[in-house]
Design a protein around this motif. Structure first.
Motif, PDB file in Angstrom:
ATOM      1  N   LEU A 152      -3.984   3.574  -1.011  1.00 52.03           N
ATOM      2  CA  LEU A 152      -4.342   2.659  -2.086  1.00 52.03           C
ATOM      3  C   LEU A 152      -3.594   1.360  -1.819  1.00 52.03           C
ATOM      4  CD1 LEU A 152      -5.704   2.100  -4.833  1.00 52.03           C
ATOM      5  CD2 LEU A 152      -3.595   2.921  -5.895  1.00 52.03           C
ATOM      6  N   HIS A 170       0.833  -1.197   0.000  1.00 56.56           N
ATOM      7  CA  HIS A 170       0.000   0.000   0.000  1.00 56.56           C
ATOM      8  C   HIS A 170       0.872   1.254   0.000  1.00 56.56           C
ATOM      9  CE1 HIS A 170       0.475  -1.092   4.299  1.00 56.56           C
ATOM     10  NE2 HIS A 170       0.691   0.211   4.445  1.00 56.56           N
ATOM     11  N   ALA A 215      -9.294   1.152  -1.872  1.00 57.79           N
ATOM     12  CA  ALA A 215      -9.042   2.464  -1.288  1.00 57.79           C
ATOM     13  C   ALA A 215      -9.360   2.335   0.202  1.00 57.79           C
ATOM     14  CB  ALA A 215      -9.916   3.531  -1.933  1.00 57.79           C
TER      15      ALA A 215
END
Length: 175
Positions: free
Chosen positions: A58, A41, A79
């Motif tokens: 993300l 991420h 997300a």
């Protein structure tokens, strides 16, 4: 209306300008599937008034498994909202929620021919854990994640993939 939009854009741009970026990765064990899952991420820690840090990120993960003649892989793209709160000088509690899509791919052999199909399904997750702050920049994390992949259509059959829980260990680096 223009004043409201301009004010919101100014607030968002000011928040992003002072946001602190971070990256992370983890490896987990899917309890029901008995398979591994890796994830990475990138995110921004947003400024807050207290000890709690809020972040947006993300995340991309991947897992695959084989059953008899079929091989399947699932790649969630999410997300996430993440919060973090210290409970000692070296340890933080973190948690969050995520929404996105999972790409599901299945392939196999049927007699002399190969077959394959893919589809995307809505995915939601919740996660929580503890971070050990090795330095002000690097943290090691342990935690758990529960996610659900919604309905996908593979080989003309619609089905919900369902829920899965993982136990994970990872690293996070702040810039």
């Amino acid at each position: 209306m223009k004043n409201l939009i301009c004010s919101l854009l100014l607030i968002v741009s000011a928040s992003v300008a002072v946001a602190k970026p971070y990256v992370g990765a983890s490896i987990g064990y899917l309890i029901d599937s008995e398979e591994s899952m890796i994830s990475g991420h990138v995110g921004y820690a947003l400024p807050s008034g207290g000890n709690v840090t809020h972040g947006i990120e993300l995340e991309v993960a991947d897992t695959s498994f084989r059953e008899e003649i079929f091989k399947a892989s699932i790649t969630p793209i999410l997300a996430n909202y993440r919060f973090s709160a210290p409970f000692s000088s070296r340890f933080d509690f973190f948690g969050g929620l995520g929404l996105g899509l999972s790409q599901v791919r299945v392939s196999g052999r049927s007699f002399a021919t190969g077959i394959r199909d893919s589809d995307s399904g809505f995915t939601a997750q919740a996660f929580a854990g503890v971070a050990f702050n090795v330095t002000p920049v690097v943290s090691f994390t342990v935690g758990a994640r529960h996610f659900r992949v919604g309905e996908v259509k593979l080989f003309d059959v619609e089905d919900t993939l369902g829920d899965e829980t993982s136990i994970e260990a990872g690293i996070r680096i702040r810039f």
